[in-house]
Design an enzyme around this catalytic site. Structure first.
Site, PDB file in Angstrom:
ATOM      1  N   ASN A   5       0.946  -1.340   0.000  1.00  0.00           N
ATOM      2  CA  ASN A   5      -0.077  -0.032   0.088  1.00  0.00           C
ATOM      3  C   ASN A   5       0.725   1.389   0.020  1.00  0.00           C
ATOM      4  O   ASN A   5       1.494   1.527   1.022  1.00  0.00           O
ATOM      5  CB  ASN A   5      -1.136  -0.091   1.287  1.00  0.00           C
ATOM      6  CG  ASN A   5      -1.881   1.084   1.341  1.00  0.00           C
ATOM      7  OD1 ASN A   5      -2.008   2.306   0.396  1.00  0.00           O
ATOM      8  ND2 ASN A   5      -2.381   1.369   2.556  1.00  0.00           N
ATOM      9  N   TRP A   6       0.846   1.970  -1.134  1.00  0.00           N
ATOM     10  CA  TRP A   6       1.704   3.051  -1.246  1.00  0.00           C
ATOM     11  C   TRP A   6       1.300   4.318  -0.382  1.00  0.00           C
ATOM     12  O   TRP A   6       1.901   5.369  -0.554  1.00  0.00           O
ATOM     13  CB  TRP A   6       2.032   3.227  -2.949  1.00  0.00           C
ATOM     14  CG  TRP A   6       3.122   2.423  -3.189  1.00  0.00           C
ATOM     15  CD1 TRP A   6       3.229   1.226  -3.375  1.00  0.00           C
ATOM     16  CD2 TRP A   6       4.371   2.791  -3.904  1.00  0.00           C
ATOM     17  NE1 TRP A   6       4.385   0.655  -3.722  1.00  0.00           N
ATOM     18  CE2 TRP A   6       5.232   1.681  -4.278  1.00  0.00           C
ATOM     19  CE3 TRP A   6       4.967   4.131  -4.399  1.00  0.00           C
ATOM     20  CZ2 TRP A   6       6.426   1.889  -4.881  1.00  0.00           C
ATOM     21  CZ3 TRP A   6       5.996   4.102  -4.859  1.00  0.00           C
ATOM     22  CH2 TRP A   6       7.035   3.092  -5.290  1.00  0.00           C
ATOM     23  N   LYS A   7      -0.004   4.356  -0.204  1.00  0.00           N
ATOM     24  CA  LYS A   7      -0.595   5.555   0.474  1.00  0.00           C
ATOM     25  C   LYS A   7      -0.447   6.701  -0.583  1.00  0.00           C
ATOM     26  O   LYS A   7      -0.332   6.655  -1.679  1.00  0.00           O
ATOM     27  CB  LYS A   7      -0.064   5.784   1.813  1.00  0.00           C
ATOM     28  CG  LYS A   7      -0.325   4.488   2.624  1.00  0.00           C
ATOM     29  CD  LYS A   7       0.084   4.873   4.251  1.00  0.00           C
ATOM     30  CE  LYS A   7       0.090   3.639   5.046  1.00  0.00           C
ATOM     31  NZ  LYS A   7      -0.211   3.573   6.190  1.00  0.00           N
ATOM     32  N   HIS A  93     -10.028   1.324   4.985  1.00  0.00           N
ATOM     33  CA  HIS A  93      -8.662   1.387   5.493  1.00  0.00           C
ATOM     34  C   HIS A  93      -9.114   2.164   6.857  1.00  0.00           C
ATOM     35  O   HIS A  93      -9.522   3.529   6.500  1.00  0.00           O
ATOM     36  CB  HIS A  93      -7.645   1.849   4.615  1.00  0.00           C
ATOM     37  CG  HIS A  93      -6.205   1.849   5.248  1.00  0.00           C
ATOM     38  ND1 HIS A  93      -5.784   2.857   5.966  1.00  0.00           N
ATOM     39  CD2 HIS A  93      -5.133   1.011   4.943  1.00  0.00           C
ATOM     40  CE1 HIS A  93      -4.506   2.811   6.270  1.00  0.00           C
ATOM     41  NE2 HIS A  93      -4.103   1.548   5.763  1.00  0.00           N
ATOM     42  N   GLU A  95      -7.227   4.882   7.903  1.00  0.00           N
ATOM     43  CA  GLU A  95      -7.005   6.232   7.502  1.00  0.00           C
ATOM     44  C   GLU A  95      -8.305   6.877   6.838  1.00  0.00           C
ATOM     45  O   GLU A  95      -8.584   8.088   7.156  1.00  0.00           O
ATOM     46  CB  GLU A  95      -5.810   6.390   6.763  1.00  0.00           C
ATOM     47  CG  GLU A  95      -4.389   6.036   7.640  1.00  0.00           C
ATOM     48  CD  GLU A  95      -3.137   5.626   6.574  1.00  0.00           C
ATOM     49  OE1 GLU A  95      -3.413   5.520   5.412  1.00  0.00           O
ATOM     50  OE2 GLU A  95      -2.384   5.187   7.364  1.00  0.00           O
ATOM     51  N   GLU A 161      -6.094  -5.109  10.759  1.00  0.00           N
ATOM     52  CA  GLU A 161      -4.911  -4.104  10.730  1.00  0.00           C
ATOM     53  C   GLU A 161      -5.105  -3.308  12.133  1.00  0.00           C
ATOM     54  O   GLU A 161      -5.914  -2.350  12.194  1.00  0.00           O
ATOM     55  CB  GLU A 161      -4.814  -2.941   9.640  1.00  0.00           C
ATOM     56  CG  GLU A 161      -4.510  -3.815   8.338  1.00  0.00           C
ATOM     57  CD  GLU A 161      -4.068  -2.603   7.370  1.00  0.00           C
ATOM     58  OE1 GLU A 161      -2.914  -2.636   6.957  1.00  0.00           O
ATOM     59  OE2 GLU A 161      -4.629  -1.879   6.964  1.00  0.00           O
ATOM     60  N   GLY A 167       1.801   2.086  11.134  1.00  0.00           N
ATOM     61  CA  GLY A 167       2.855   3.107  10.880  1.00  0.00           C
ATOM     62  C   GLY A 167       3.640   3.573  11.985  1.00  0.00           C
ATOM     63  O   GLY A 167       4.140   4.464  11.986  1.00  0.00           O
ATOM     64  N   SER A 204       2.920  -2.427  10.733  1.00  0.00           N
ATOM     65  CA  SER A 204       4.382  -2.272  11.051  1.00  0.00           C
ATOM     66  C   SER A 204       5.007  -3.534  10.751  1.00  0.00           C
ATOM     67  O   SER A 204       5.758  -4.000  11.442  1.00  0.00           O
ATOM     68  CB  SER A 204       4.531  -1.827  12.586  1.00  0.00           C
ATOM     69  OG  SER A 204       4.061  -0.616  12.545  1.00  0.00           O
ATOM     70  N   GLY A 225       2.471  -1.146   4.437  1.00  0.00           N
ATOM     71  CA  GLY A 225       2.512   0.262   4.172  1.00  0.00           C
ATOM     72  C   GLY A 225       4.080   0.611   3.866  1.00  0.00           C
ATOM     73  O   GLY A 225       4.637   0.229   3.013  1.00  0.00           O
ATOM     74  N   GLY A 226       4.484   1.431   4.865  1.00  0.00           N
ATOM     75  CA  GLY A 226       5.895   1.886   4.993  1.00  0.00           C
ATOM     76  C   GLY A 226       7.225   1.001   4.267  1.00  0.00           C
ATOM     77  O   GLY A 226       7.915   1.264   3.307  1.00  0.00           O
TER      78      GLY A 226
HETATM   79  C1  PEP Z   1      -0.977   0.205   6.010  1.00  0.00           C
HETATM   80  O1  PEP Z   1      -1.154   1.480   5.778  1.00  0.00           O
HETATM   81  O2  PEP Z   1      -1.916  -0.643   5.718  1.00  0.00           O
HETATM   82  C2  PEP Z   1       0.189  -0.435   6.886  1.00  0.00           C
HETATM   83  C3  PEP Z   1      -0.223  -1.755   7.281  1.00  0.00           C
HETATM   84  O3  PEP Z   1       1.166   0.655   7.266  1.00  0.00           O
HETATM   85  P1  PEP Z   1       2.506   0.173   7.645  1.00  0.00           P
HETATM   86  O4  PEP Z   1       2.933  -1.100   7.336  1.00  0.00           O
HETATM   87  O5  PEP Z   1       3.359   1.281   7.351  1.00  0.00           O
HETATM   88  O6  PEP Z   1       2.080   0.251   9.260  1.00  0.00           O
END
Ligand code: PEP
Length: 241
Positions: A5-7, A93, A95, A161, A167, A204, A225-226
């Site tokens: 997930n590039w956000k 999601h 966010e 999640e 994050g 994470s 994500g990151g």
């Molecule tokens: C996400 O945005 O779905 C996510 C899991 O982010 P991260 O891996 O950065 O915690």
């Protein structure tokens, strides 16, 4: 399924490089989908990069709107996503639940829109830290899962999640993930007479915790994500699956 997930990150050039590198570095297995969800403005070019090199990477959207067409500035509908042969879409999601005030009614409409358009859904659920601390996760998730019906399940992967893990660098412990995934699977099996739903974990995930999380039988993949923005890290994690 391993999902990147590039956000709201990256450029068109970054994504092209990522597709090239990941396609070369992964030992692709047909039973493990490898999915990129780029920012919406790059869906078209991402599809072109994938097609150009006949990459096994599949395309996911971070967004779908419930309205089919009309006066919704900034909106993206299923027909538009089908123009780029988008295979997956993230719905729910945390966010977006937070920033766009998404609730059960609006999420249900998005689910209908994706399913009507033939796009597979990655439905995100997860509890905030105060719910986690109070030991009330299962009730919270039950409410989030309430909007699903049995017809949805043919086209849905659940992404668990925990919001406190997204994050923050604080991934959930494997025993907790295992227990929660087991609960989600049993709950859906009982409520919707569903035999098997895939549940992936997000929050994470890094190279140093991915192997342990993936080793659990109740974990069917990862939403990252990151750490997924780095093609090397993402490919190594994919290859652990
Ligand atoms: C996400 O945005 O779905 C996510 C899991 O982010 P991260 O891996 O950065 O915690």
């Amino acid at each position: 399924m391993i999902v990147s997930n590039w956000k709201m990150n990256g450029t068109k050039a970054d994504i092209e490089l990522w597709i090239n590198e990941v396609s070369n570095k992964i030992e692709y297995k047909t039973e493990v989908n490898c999915v990129i969800c780029p920012p919406s403005c790059y869906l078209d070019s991402t599809r072109s990069f994938i097609t150009k090199i006949n990459s096994p990477v599949q395309l996911g959207s971070q967004e779908i709107d419930s309205t089919h067409q009309g006066a919704l500035t900034g909106g993206i509908n299923g027909q538009m996503l089908n123009d780029f042969s988008t295979e997956f879409v993230l719905i729910g999601h945390s966010e977006q639940r937070h920033y766009l005030n998404e609730d059960g009614v609006s999420l249900r409409a998005k689910l209908d829109s994706a399913i009507d358009s033939g796009i597979s859904v990655i439905f995100c659920i997860g509890e905030p830290s105060e719910v986690y601390s109070n030991g009330d996760t299962k009730n919270f998730l039950t409410n989030q899962l309430d909007i699903l019906n049995s017809e949805d399940l043919a086209n849905i992967t659940i992404a668990y999640e925990p919001i406190w893990a997204i994050g923050t660098g604080l991934s959930a412990k494997t025993t907790y993930i295992e227990d929660t995934h087991g609960f989600i699977k049993n709950h859906l099996k009982k409520r919707l007479k569903n035999k098997k739903v895939s549940v992936v974990y997000g929050g994470s995930v890094k190279l140093d915790n991915a192997e342990e999380i993936l080793s659990s039988d109740s974990v069917d993949g990862l939403l990252i994500g990151g750490a997924s923005l780095d093609s090397e890290t993402f490919s190594k994690i994919y290859n652990l699956s």
